[in-house]
Design a protein around this motif. Structure first.
Motif, short mmCIF file in Angstrom:
data_model
loop_
_atom_site.label_atom_id
_atom_site.label_comp_id
_atom_site.label_asym_id
_atom_site.label_seq_id
_atom_site.Cartn_x
_atom_site.Cartn_y
_atom_site.Cartn_z
N LEU A 277 2.17 -91.14 13.42
CA LEU A 277 1.89 -92.17 14.54
C LEU A 277 1.14 -93.54 13.83
CD1 LEU A 277 0.00 -90.11 17.30
CD2 LEU A 277 2.36 -91.33 17.34
N ARG B 162 1.24 -96.92 15.64
CA ARG B 162 0.63 -96.52 17.28
C ARG B 162 -0.70 -95.96 17.26
NH1 ARG B 162 6.23 -93.06 18.34
NH2 ARG B 162 5.27 -92.66 20.16
N ASP C 273 -2.92 -96.55 18.88
CA ASP C 273 -3.51 -96.33 20.38
C ASP C 273 -3.40 -94.91 20.72
OD1 ASP C 273 -0.57 -97.17 20.35
OD2 ASP C 273 -0.90 -97.26 22.14
N GLN C 274 -2.39 -94.08 20.16
CA GLN C 274 -2.08 -92.87 20.90
C GLN C 274 -2.81 -91.81 19.75
OE1 GLN C 274 2.10 -92.14 20.62
NE2 GLN C 274 2.66 -94.01 21.83
N VAL D 86 -5.65 -89.23 21.97
CA VAL D 86 -5.33 -87.75 22.59
C VAL D 86 -4.97 -86.85 21.57
CG1 VAL D 86 -2.97 -88.49 22.73
CG2 VAL D 86 -4.12 -86.80 24.27
N TRP D 87 -4.53 -87.12 20.50
CA TRP D 87 -4.20 -86.24 19.42
C TRP D 87 -5.44 -85.66 18.65
CZ3 TRP D 87 0.54 -84.08 18.46
CH2 TRP D 87 1.47 -84.71 19.10
N GLY E 264 5.09 -87.05 16.10
CA GLY E 264 4.32 -88.05 16.66
C GLY E 264 5.19 -88.96 17.79
N HIS F 249 -0.56 -84.19 25.87
CA HIS F 249 -1.19 -83.41 27.12
C HIS F 249 -0.61 -81.91 27.60
CE1 HIS F 249 -3.09 -87.33 27.73
NE2 HIS F 249 -2.00 -87.88 27.59
#
Length: 167
Positions: free
Chosen positions: A62, A67, A69-70, A73-74, A135, A141
């Motif tokens: 990521l 990325r 911005d993700q 959550v990871w 990734g 989720h």
């Protein structure tokens, strides 16, 4: 895979003889139950720990793809996984009064072993899903939901063992 029922198959000759000494058999069985409890929890924690490498790789992918911005959550996924691993490792060996019994109802013991098998299988399923996570296409989720489900199953195990203490 761990099979707690096979503990008795691996005892030595001296232990087999001592099982006939009045009172000693219960202590041996208590020790086997405690060791089985420890082995199951250690296996789950070790298996989940190994799967964390894939999380690190997914997070690196990521970052490399820009990325970031993700990443939150990871990070939450990794934190929840770490908490579950610590919970599995942190429980004291034979932490329930259940393990103090000299004689245990075999039906109740079977329920504990069935629950442990479900825990081991669910931990393996979770670890494999984490290891497949990439990734780009991964669904963190869904992995969080699997971690929560395994955590609930672990809580049910504690409740089951607590209930056995009271029976």
């Amino acid at each position: 895979m761990i099979d707690p029922k096979r503990h008795a198959d691996n005892r030595g000759l001296i232990e087999s003889v001592l099982r006939y000494v009045p009172g000693f058999r219960g202590y041996l069985e208590k020790d086997y139950r405690q060791e089985g409890d420890y082995l199951v929890r250690r296996w789950i924690a070790d298996r989940l720990q190994r799967s964390k490498r894939a999380l690190d790789e997914a997070m690196m992918t990521l970052v490399e793809a820009g990325r970031i911005d993700q990443l939150p959550v990871w990070e939450r996924l990794k934190t929840r996984l770490d908490a579950l691993i610590l919970r599995c490792r942190g429980s004291v060996r034979g932490y329930s009064g259940f393990f103090d019994f000299v004689q245990v109802d075999i039906t109740l013991l079977e329920r504990v072993y069935e629950h442990d098998l479900a825990l081991v299988q669910q931990a393996e399923t979770l670890a494999a899903a984490i290891e497949r996570a990439g990734g780009a296409d991964a669904a963190p989720h869904e992995l969080l939901q699997q971690i929560d489900a395994l955590d609930r199953l672990f809580s049910q195990r504690a409740e089951l063992l607590g209930g056995l203490r009271d029976s």
